[in-house]
Design a protein around this motif. Structure first.
Motif, PDB file in Angstrom:
ATOM      1  N   MET A 189      27.917   4.828  -7.488  1.00  0.00           N
ATOM      2  CA  MET A 189      27.323   6.017  -8.089  1.00  0.00           C
ATOM      3  C   MET A 189      25.807   5.965  -7.935  1.00  0.00           C
ATOM      4  N   VAL A 190      25.211   7.113  -7.753  1.00  0.00           N
ATOM      5  CA  VAL A 190      23.759   7.245  -7.755  1.00  0.00           C
ATOM      6  C   VAL A 190      23.393   8.130  -8.931  1.00  0.00           C
ATOM      7  N   LEU A 191      22.559   7.614  -9.824  1.00  0.00           N
ATOM      8  CA  LEU A 191      22.228   8.325 -11.050  1.00  0.00           C
ATOM      9  C   LEU A 191      20.849   8.960 -10.935  1.00  0.00           C
ATOM     10  N   GLY A 192      20.784  10.267 -11.165  1.00  0.00           N
ATOM     11  CA  GLY A 192      19.527  11.005 -11.072  1.00  0.00           C
ATOM     12  C   GLY A 192      18.742  10.979 -12.365  1.00  0.00           C
ATOM     13  N   SER A 193      17.699  11.826 -12.422  1.00  0.00           N
ATOM     14  CA  SER A 193      16.772  11.855 -13.561  1.00  0.00           C
ATOM     15  C   SER A 193      17.498  12.045 -14.886  1.00  0.00           C
ATOM     16  N   GLY A 194      17.272  11.127 -15.821  1.00  0.00           N
ATOM     17  CA  GLY A 194      17.822  11.242 -17.165  1.00  0.00           C
ATOM     18  C   GLY A 194      19.261  10.816 -17.306  1.00  0.00           C
ATOM     19  N   LEU A 195      19.910  10.359 -16.206  1.00  0.00           N
ATOM     20  CA  LEU A 195      21.340  10.079 -16.254  1.00  0.00           C
ATOM     21  C   LEU A 195      21.652   8.579 -16.283  1.00  0.00           C
ATOM     22  N   GLY A 196      20.628   7.751 -16.451  1.00  0.00           N
ATOM     23  CA  GLY A 196      20.818   6.309 -16.427  1.00  0.00           C
ATOM     24  C   GLY A 196      21.611   5.755 -17.592  1.00  0.00           C
ATOM     25  N   SER A 197      21.914   6.590 -18.596  1.00  0.00           N
ATOM     26  CA  SER A 197      22.638   6.098 -19.775  1.00  0.00           C
ATOM     27  C   SER A 197      24.057   5.668 -19.451  1.00  0.00           C
ATOM     28  N   LEU A 198      24.581   6.026 -18.286  1.00  0.00           N
ATOM     29  CA  LEU A 198      25.917   5.569 -17.907  1.00  0.00           C
ATOM     30  C   LEU A 198      25.984   4.048 -17.925  1.00  0.00           C
TER      31      LEU A 198
ATOM     32  N   GLY B  81      12.271   8.160 -15.240  1.00  0.00           N
ATOM     33  CA  GLY B  81      13.695   8.483 -15.280  1.00  0.00           C
ATOM     34  C   GLY B  81      14.478   7.815 -14.180  1.00  0.00           C
ATOM     35  N   HIS B  82      13.788   7.094 -13.274  1.00  0.00           N
ATOM     36  CA  HIS B  82      14.443   6.380 -12.176  1.00  0.00           C
ATOM     37  C   HIS B  82      14.071   4.905 -12.279  1.00  0.00           C
ATOM     38  N   GLN B  83      14.989   4.098 -12.862  1.00  0.00           N
ATOM     39  CA  GLN B  83      14.649   2.709 -13.147  1.00  0.00           C
ATOM     40  C   GLN B  83      14.520   1.843 -11.903  1.00  0.00           C
ATOM     41  N   GLY B  84      15.244   2.146 -10.846  1.00  0.00           N
ATOM     42  CA  GLY B  84      15.081   1.425  -9.608  1.00  0.00           C
ATOM     43  C   GLY B  84      15.804   0.103  -9.535  1.00  0.00           C
ATOM     44  N   GLU B  85      17.119   0.118  -9.778  1.00  0.00           N
ATOM     45  CA  GLU B  85      17.913  -1.099  -9.666  1.00  0.00           C
ATOM     46  C   GLU B  85      19.367  -0.747  -9.375  1.00  0.00           C
ATOM     47  N   PHE B  86      20.068  -1.714  -8.767  1.00  0.00           N
ATOM     48  CA  PHE B  86      21.509  -1.642  -8.630  1.00  0.00           C
ATOM     49  C   PHE B  86      22.136  -2.407  -9.790  1.00  0.00           C
TER      50      PHE B  86
ATOM     51  N   ASP C   5       8.962  21.469 -15.692  1.00  0.00           N
ATOM     52  CA  ASP C   5       8.222  20.299 -16.163  1.00  0.00           C
ATOM     53  C   ASP C   5       9.140  19.094 -16.065  1.00  0.00           C
ATOM     54  N   HIS C   6       8.679  18.012 -15.434  1.00  0.00           N
ATOM     55  CA  HIS C   6       9.568  16.875 -15.201  1.00  0.00           C
ATOM     56  C   HIS C   6      10.029  16.239 -16.510  1.00  0.00           C
ATOM     57  N   GLY C   7       9.165  16.232 -17.532  1.00  0.00           N
ATOM     58  CA  GLY C   7       9.583  15.670 -18.819  1.00  0.00           C
ATOM     59  C   GLY C   7      10.764  16.422 -19.398  1.00  0.00           C
ATOM     60  N   ASP C   8      10.734  17.751 -19.287  1.00  0.00           N
ATOM     61  CA  ASP C   8      11.858  18.558 -19.766  1.00  0.00           C
ATOM     62  C   ASP C   8      13.108  18.308 -18.929  1.00  0.00           C
ATOM     63  N   VAL C   9      12.913  18.095 -17.617  1.00  0.00           N
ATOM     64  CA  VAL C   9      14.046  17.798 -16.737  1.00  0.00           C
ATOM     65  C   VAL C   9      14.765  16.540 -17.203  1.00  0.00           C
ATOM     66  N   VAL C  10      13.985  15.485 -17.476  1.00  0.00           N
ATOM     67  CA  VAL C  10      14.574  14.210 -17.899  1.00  0.00           C
ATOM     68  C   VAL C  10      15.291  14.356 -19.232  1.00  0.00           C
ATOM     69  N   GLU C  11      14.654  15.036 -20.184  1.00  0.00           N
ATOM     70  CA  GLU C  11      15.253  15.174 -21.514  1.00  0.00           C
ATOM     71  C   GLU C  11      16.516  16.017 -21.480  1.00  0.00           C
ATOM     72  N   THR C  12      16.507  17.101 -20.713  1.00  0.00           N
ATOM     73  CA  THR C  12      17.707  17.931 -20.607  1.00  0.00           C
ATOM     74  C   THR C  12      18.833  17.147 -19.945  1.00  0.00           C
ATOM     75  N   GLY C  13      18.491  16.348 -18.929  1.00  0.00           N
ATOM     76  CA  GLY C  13      19.489  15.505 -18.284  1.00  0.00           C
ATOM     77  C   GLY C  13      20.112  14.525 -19.247  1.00  0.00           C
TER      78      GLY C  13
END
Length: 242
Positions: free
Chosen positions: A1-10, A34-39, A214-222
């Motif tokens: 899986m590839v997780l986008g902005s704000g979706l890292g909670s999986l 919003g992109h932690q950068g790890e596998f 706004d990127h902050g809103d993008v992350v929070e909505t995600g």
């Protein structure tokens, strides 16, 4: 899986065995909030998974090969299919911020390809696996999660689109727009992987009523919208997915 902005909670719902920073796998580090950068390697819903927590983008100064290096790394480590998720802007009034869209097809408007450098004439008639798309749609319906469907347009960024560009994209048949995913999908298809794509629609596109870019809103909505899709993915992977 590839997780986008704000979706890292999986990852919080995984049984984690290990993690590998992008740099240790030979990938560029992600520099986007919003992109932690790890596998992250482990299991989710009883299935062995590799999760790419975040991604790198063309607009960070990387080329198409670097942007898709994570797909190749996961393929080398045994994956047979990939779930691509992203945060995207909605071009459809009936798909408001906070809703999800199944990607049925894509427009690669980045001006590049990870397959450059040779005669890599890969058939792109069906990038997104029809069987997986239907399975996820059925699971979402059972969960009473409304799942739209449409065409994702991938642009280079990093600036958001102008209202004129959004009108152009709509005339081309786009339903959602973002700055990722299309190159990863091309690379995955070229490697023979099954692909499914899901867009979290975090804002209306420029020129539409109530558009907020706004990127902050993008992350929070995600983040707010992630819970419902995590349940769908859990049911799918734990049941008929695959």
């Amino acid at each position: 899986m590839v997780l986008g902005s704000g979706l890292g909670s999986l990852v919080d719902r995984m049984e984690v065995d290990s993690s590998v920073p992008f740099a240790k796998a030979g990938l560029p580090a992600s520099g986007v909030p919003g992109h932690q950068g790890e596998f992250v390697l482990g299991s989710f819903a009883g299935r062995e998974v590799i999760v790419m927590r975040g991604r790198v983008h063309l607009y960070e100064g990387h080329d198409a090969k670097a942007v898709t290096a994570g797909i190749r790394w996961m393929a080398e480590n045994g994956i047979e299919g990939v779930v691509l998720t992203n945060a995207a802007g909605s071009l459809a009034p009936d798909l408001p911020p906070g809703s999800w869209m199944r990607i049925d097809d894509q427009l690669n408007l980045t001006g590049t390809s990870p397959l450059e450098g040779g005669p890599n004439f890969v058939d792109m008639s069906e990038i997104y696996d029809a069987c997986w798309r239907q399975q996820i749609t059925d699971v979402a319906a059972a969960r009473k999660l409304e799942l739209g469907a449409g065409v994702y347009a991938g642009l280079r960024g990093p600036q958001y689109e102008t209202p004129a560009e959004i009108r152009m994209l709509r005339s081309l048949g786009a339903t959602a727009v973002g700055m990722s995913t299309v190159l990863e999908a091309i690379q995955a298809k070229a490697l023979g992987l099954r692909v499914v794509g899901l867009s979290c629609l975090t804002n209306f596109a420029a020129g539409m009523p109530q558009a907020v870019l706004d990127h902050g809103d993008v992350v929070e909505t995600g983040r707010a919208a992630a819970a419902g899709m995590l349940e769908v993915l859990s049911d799918w992977l734990g049941g008929q997915g695959g």
